[in-house]
Design a protein around this motif. Structure first.
Motif, mmCIF file in Angstrom:
data_model
loop_
_atom_site.group_PDB
_atom_site.id
_atom_site.type_symbol
_atom_site.label_atom_id
_atom_site.label_comp_id
_atom_site.label_asym_id
_atom_site.label_seq_id
_atom_site.Cartn_x
_atom_site.Cartn_y
_atom_site.Cartn_z
ATOM 1 N N PRO A 11 0.803 -1.029 -0.071
ATOM 2 C CA PRO A 11 -0.056 -0.185 -0.026
ATOM 3 C C PRO A 11 1.040 1.060 -0.038
ATOM 4 N N THR A 12 0.508 2.298 -0.536
ATOM 5 C CA THR A 12 0.950 3.683 -0.462
ATOM 6 C C THR A 12 1.225 3.975 1.096
ATOM 7 N N PRO A 13 2.456 4.498 1.428
ATOM 8 C CA PRO A 13 2.776 4.807 3.071
ATOM 9 C C PRO A 13 1.641 5.721 3.197
ATOM 10 N N GLU A 14 1.373 5.588 4.872
ATOM 11 C CA GLU A 14 0.215 6.333 5.184
ATOM 12 C C GLU A 14 0.275 7.787 5.459
ATOM 13 N N PRO A 15 1.582 8.123 5.641
ATOM 14 C CA PRO A 15 1.703 9.626 5.671
ATOM 15 C C PRO A 15 1.375 10.244 4.441
ATOM 16 N N ILE A 16 1.674 9.628 3.059
ATOM 17 C CA ILE A 16 1.159 10.142 1.701
ATOM 18 C C ILE A 16 -0.405 10.141 1.690
ATOM 19 N N VAL A 17 -1.025 9.103 1.929
ATOM 20 C CA VAL A 17 -2.453 9.002 2.038
ATOM 21 C C VAL A 17 -3.182 10.266 2.907
ATOM 22 N N GLU A 18 -2.358 10.215 4.408
ATOM 23 C CA GLU A 18 -3.020 11.371 5.043
ATOM 24 C C GLU A 18 -2.805 12.748 4.475
ATOM 25 N N ALA A 19 -1.749 12.914 3.462
ATOM 26 C CA ALA A 19 -1.494 14.199 3.115
ATOM 27 C C ALA A 19 -2.510 14.643 2.095
ATOM 28 N N CYS A 20 -3.191 13.346 1.218
ATOM 29 C CA CYS A 20 -4.021 13.468 0.360
ATOM 30 C C CYS A 20 -5.454 13.723 0.858
ATOM 31 N N ARG A 21 -5.681 13.283 2.054
ATOM 32 C CA ARG A 21 -6.827 13.650 2.992
ATOM 33 C C ARG A 21 -7.081 14.900 3.383
ATOM 34 N N ARG A 22 -5.893 15.498 3.952
ATOM 35 C CA ARG A 22 -5.844 16.854 4.066
ATOM 36 C C ARG A 22 -6.189 17.715 3.047
ATOM 37 N N ALA A 23 -5.473 17.388 1.881
ATOM 38 C CA ALA A 23 -5.629 18.391 0.814
ATOM 39 C C ALA A 23 -7.108 18.403 0.385
ATOM 40 N N LEU A 24 -7.730 17.403 0.486
ATOM 41 C CA LEU A 24 -9.293 17.227 -0.072
ATOM 42 C C LEU A 24 -9.984 17.940 0.859
ATOM 43 N N ALA A 25 -9.817 17.956 2.382
ATOM 44 C CA ALA A 25 -10.408 18.936 3.224
ATOM 45 C C ALA A 25 -9.927 20.250 3.060
ATOM 46 N N ASP A 26 -8.973 20.513 2.622
ATOM 47 C CA ASP A 26 -8.646 22.010 2.334
ATOM 48 C C ASP A 26 -8.919 22.488 1.040
ATOM 49 N N GLY A 27 -9.588 21.683 0.326
ATOM 50 C CA GLY A 27 -10.157 22.334 -0.943
ATOM 51 C C GLY A 27 -9.428 22.108 -2.170
ATOM 52 N N TYR A 28 -8.641 21.298 -2.092
ATOM 53 C CA TYR A 28 -7.879 20.980 -3.399
ATOM 54 C C TYR A 28 -8.587 19.970 -4.100
ATOM 55 N N THR A 29 -9.722 20.485 -4.788
ATOM 56 C CA THR A 29 -10.720 19.807 -5.399
ATOM 57 C C THR A 29 -11.223 20.292 -6.574
ATOM 58 N N HIS A 30 -10.306 21.444 -7.172
ATOM 59 C CA HIS A 30 -10.580 22.042 -8.645
ATOM 60 C C HIS A 30 -9.536 21.881 -9.451
ATOM 61 N N TYR A 31 -9.526 22.747 -10.435
ATOM 62 C CA TYR A 31 -8.353 22.566 -11.491
ATOM 63 C C TYR A 31 -7.052 23.108 -10.813
ATOM 64 N N GLY A 32 -5.946 22.553 -11.137
ATOM 65 C CA GLY A 32 -4.665 23.218 -10.668
ATOM 66 C C GLY A 32 -3.819 23.881 -11.696
ATOM 67 N N ASP A 33 -2.713 24.404 -11.661
ATOM 68 C CA ASP A 33 -1.801 24.713 -12.511
ATOM 69 C C ASP A 33 -1.525 23.876 -13.526
ATOM 70 N N LEU A 34 -1.615 24.160 -14.934
ATOM 71 C CA LEU A 34 -1.537 23.103 -15.784
ATOM 72 C C LEU A 34 -0.243 22.701 -15.920
ATOM 73 N N ASN A 35 0.716 23.395 -15.306
ATOM 74 C CA ASN A 35 2.054 22.929 -15.503
ATOM 75 C C ASN A 35 2.636 22.024 -14.336
#
Length: 351
Positions: A11-35
């Motif tokens: 499995p992907t290491p838990e700190p990486i998974v947790e960082a994704c959870r935080r990002a989703l909660a923080d609103g990283y759910t939209h288009y990002g920088d194209l580069n």
């Protein structure tokens, strides 16, 4: 039972998974920088600077939809119809496919019998070429091209306009203390280098689809253009997780790397005990490339092995000199490896 897939079974290491959870909660759910996420580009640039001893900035970086998109975007941006692209083989089959997609001509140059770079053959092939593509450590052979080989390649290219595309997806998966020299660290390659990388293998992040390119700005700009045209923006939350992965570094994946070493040792030992095959002990990645002793084509051998209950890959997938071989992945647990090798030996003994 599959020994065919080049995918970590961890499995992907838990700190990486947790960082994704935080990002989703923080609103990283939209288009990002194209580069690519600007902070991620800065982290990648800092890591590349550390490997090379030369300062890179975020302008040298394109974040891509996995390593495959990095390779495709780089080739499509740099190779014109009719250009010759030299590819030492056996190697990953994506490279000649990408060259053909760009309208270029793949020039496949066999490595030596022990899977090292054949510098004399490369010297002939590189005359008038646009690019050379290096996979290091090598999929499928597990060879690690060393600093002397890379330096000699740089000397061959001196005074030419040949580009070097270096795919180092398995750079952290190296065994027995073998030193790994990144193409980034070879001064004679640096100004012509398109460095391709992915988080998929080291961090067991194959499904996250985060890769990147580091190159001189004049190369990065067209690579970015090609990538955003084909792929648009990457998953924003996955990129935030990638920042955590790179900041924590390969030590986060250390337990997986130790397991691969143990698995490599098991597979190398079992293959050495088989009369039906011979294989050079892999120095890196998580593949063994075994030459079998019967006269069948590798595609036919793969079908016989599949009927015998084990899946592997045909050596011919990796270039003409791969014929007569099969590729085994040891990104699988001990029980799967042991039983898969038992089935392989029994089937080959009947052939």
């Amino acid at each position: 039972m599959s020994l065919a897939t080049g995918e970590p079974d961890f499995p992907t290491p838990e700190p990486i998974v947790e960082a994704c959870r935080r990002a989703l909660a923080d609103g990283y759910t939209h288009y990002g920088d194209l580069n690519g996420d600007p902070e991620l580009r800065e982290v990648i640039a800092a890591a590349a600077s550390g490997r090379s001893g030369q300062a890179y900035s975020e302008g040298n970086v394109a974040v891509t939809h996995g390593g495959a998109a990095a390779i495709n975007a780089a080739v499509l941006a740099a190779v014109n119809p009719g250009d010759r692209v030299v590819i030492p083989e056996p190697t990953y089959s994506l490279y000649p496919d990408a060259v053909r997609l760009a309208g270029g001509e793949p020039v496949l140059v066999p490595t030596t019998s022990d899977h090292r770079l054949d510098l004399d053959a490369l010297a002939d092939a590189l005359r008038g070429a646009r690019m050379i593509v290096l996979c290091n450590p090598v999929n499928p052979t597990g060879t690690v091209f060393n600093g002397d080989e890379l330096g000699a390649l740089g000397a061959l290219l001196d005074g030419t306009d040949v580009l070097v595309l270096a795919d180092e997806a398995y750079a952290e998966i190296v065994y027995d203390g073998v030193p790994f020299t990144s193409a980034l660290a070879v001064e004679s390659l640096r100004e012509r280098l398109i460095y391709c990388q992915t988080l998929s293998k080291t961090y067991a992040m194959t499904g996250w689809r985060v890769g990147y390119v580091v190159a001189p700005v004049e190369m990065t700009a067209p690579i970015r253009h090609v990538h955003r045209t084909f792929n648009s923006a990457l998953n924003a939350a996955a990129q935030r997780a990638a920042i955590t992965a790179l900041r924590l570094g390969p030590e986060l994946a250390a337990p997986m790397l130790r397991a691969y070493q143990e698995r490599r040792d098991l597979v190398a030992k079992r293959l050495a005990e088989m009369d039906e095959v011979e294989a050079i002990k892999p120095e890196g990645a998580f593949y063994a490339f075994a030459r079998y002793r019967c006269a069948l084509r590798s595609e036919d051998v793969v079908q016989r092995l599949l009927a015998g209950g084990v899946a592997v890959r045909a050596g011919s997938e990796y270039g003409p000199s791969g014929e007569g071989h099969v590729r085994l992945s040891f990104a699988a647990d001990f029980d799967t490896l042991d039983e898969g090798l038992n089935r392989m030996q029994k089937t080959l003994a009947r052939l």
